[in-house]
Enzyme design. Structure first.
Site, PDB file in Angstrom:
ATOM      1  N   HIS A 167       0.934  -1.082   0.271  1.00 60.09           N
ATOM      2  CA  HIS A 167       0.138   0.448  -0.281  1.00 60.09           C
ATOM      3  C   HIS A 167       1.169   1.382  -0.176  1.00 60.09           C
ATOM      4  O   HIS A 167       0.747   2.075  -0.842  1.00 60.09           O
ATOM      5  CB  HIS A 167      -1.143   0.357   1.050  1.00 60.09           C
ATOM      6  CG  HIS A 167      -1.425  -0.787   1.289  1.00 60.09           C
ATOM      7  ND1 HIS A 167      -3.541  -1.012   0.271  1.00 60.09           N
ATOM      8  CD2 HIS A 167      -2.532  -2.025   1.302  1.00 60.09           C
ATOM      9  CE1 HIS A 167      -3.881  -1.420   0.505  1.00 60.09           C
ATOM     10  NE2 HIS A 167      -3.257  -2.697   1.020  1.00 60.09           N
TER      11      HIS A 167
ATOM     12  N   ASP B 279      -0.076   4.622  -2.887  1.00 57.73           N
ATOM     13  CA  ASP B 279       0.375   6.315  -1.961  1.00 57.73           C
ATOM     14  C   ASP B 279       0.903   6.466  -2.728  1.00 57.73           C
ATOM     15  O   ASP B 279       0.899   7.380  -3.492  1.00 57.73           O
ATOM     16  CB  ASP B 279       0.596   5.841  -0.961  1.00 57.73           C
ATOM     17  CG  ASP B 279      -0.773   5.890   0.153  1.00 57.73           C
ATOM     18  OD1 ASP B 279      -1.511   5.083  -0.562  1.00 57.73           O
ATOM     19  OD2 ASP B 279      -0.570   5.856   1.157  1.00 57.73           O
TER      20      ASP B 279
ATOM     21  N   GLU C  86      -8.699   5.267  -6.071  1.00 57.01           N
ATOM     22  CA  GLU C  86      -7.693   5.717  -7.432  1.00 57.01           C
ATOM     23  C   GLU C  86      -7.915   6.198  -8.670  1.00 57.01           C
ATOM     24  O   GLU C  86      -8.006   6.615  -9.338  1.00 57.01           O
ATOM     25  CB  GLU C  86      -6.684   4.220  -8.078  1.00 57.01           C
ATOM     26  CG  GLU C  86      -7.642   3.460  -8.579  1.00 57.01           C
ATOM     27  CD  GLU C  86      -8.322   2.200  -7.880  1.00 57.01           C
ATOM     28  OE1 GLU C  86      -9.534   1.592  -8.166  1.00 57.01           O
ATOM     29  OE2 GLU C  86      -9.001   2.737  -6.556  1.00 57.01           O
TER      30      GLU C  86
END
Length: 303
Positions: free
Chosen positions: A184, A188, A214
């Protein structure tokens, strides 16, 4: 000459003689004591007169005039925001003490006012920071969904015609795989990179927001179909040609775009976003990493 008389009468058991006693005396002698008293009072008054004038002059110089000056200076401070202090006053001890106390009070008030101004400025800064936090996405620094809809609705309702307003919906391709493979934090980093690439290709009056996850949304103003397609293609190409570096590894990223122009019958920007979202769905079904345009209000998912 004064003349006076008196009749003798009885007193107790004494029957009296019944005589009439007459006396005469010079007026000057008779009123001598009264005259001396009057002259004494007059002399004292004459002597007291200059003392009174001197006292009045001292009072005016030492008390009244300084008080008038202080009063005028205080009134000037009330009228003129640039006047912030009282002049030094000479006079009686009481006047000088009063002047010093007022000057100290004004200094204290000035300090309180300065502190109030600093507090107000800090409050404005804090409110601006809170507003930015409420209006922006913390990961990318872009507008968030709520603030974008406010801006876009205002743009749609503020124009005389809905022609010239376009919406781009952008979605990162295979984003779940990025999170699964790289984690993750890498996801980001990809989101931030895409946000930066879109922002770098925008015109000055366009707006972009992170719509969620997203997904991104772009507001285009004063644009036609060809211009909207060109801008979307420029964004898609810029993102596809870049690589996201994360912990020494390169991550390739592509984005699919759906585009829609506002139409005269649109009640709000949500209708334009919905058509752009339908076009995005078509772009995903067409192999991703491309731009699709919605020309009608029909829902392509229902086709």
């Amino acid at each position: 000459m004064l003349t006076g008389f008196a009749v003798t009468g009885r007193n107790g058991d004494y029957p009296g003689l019944g005589w009439i006693v007459v006396t005469r005396q010079d007026a000057a002698v008779a009123f001598a004591d009264a005259t001396r008293l009057a002259l004494t009072i007059l002399g004292i008054g004459l002597l007291a007169l200059p003392v009174t004038f001197l006292g009045a002059y001292w009072f005016a110089r030492k008390i009244a005039r300084p008080l008038v000056t202080l009063t005028r200076a205080a009134a000037q401070i009330g009228r003129d925001p640039d006047a912030t202090n009282l002049p030094h006053q000479r006079g009686s001890l009481e006047v000088m003490q009063l002047s010093g106390s007022l000057r100290a009070l004004l200094r204290r008030l000035g300090s309180v006012e300065a502190q109030f101004v600093r507090t107000a400025e800090q409050y404005q800064q804090d409110m601006e920071q809170l507003r930015q936090l409420a209006d922006t996405d913390p990961l990318t620094g872009l507008l968030n969904r709520r603030s974008f809809l406010t801006v876009a609705d205002a743009a749609l309702n503020g124009s005389r015609t809905s022609d010239g307003l376009g919406i781009l919906m952008a979605d990162i391709d295979h984003f779940k795989s990025v999170n699964d493979v790289y984690g993750h934090p890498a996801g980001d980093a990809v989101i931030r990179s895409v946000a930066a690439s879109i922002g770098a290709t925008l015109r000055q009056h366009d707006r972009v927001a992170r719509f969620g996850g997203e997904e991104f949304v772009v507001l285009l103003l004063n644009v036609d179909r060809a211009g909207m397609m060109a801008l979307a293609e420029r964004m898609r190409s810029a993102i596809g040609s870049s690589r996201v570096l994360f912990e020494g590894r390169e991550i390739a990223v592509t984005v699919s775009f759906g585009a829609a122009l506002a139409q005269p019958g649109d009640r709000d920007v949500d209708e334009v976003i919905e058509r752009a979202d339908f076009a995005l769905y078509s772009a995903k079904n067409s192999g991703r990493n491309c731009v699709a345009v919605a020309d009608r209000k029909a829902n392509p998912r229902a086709a």
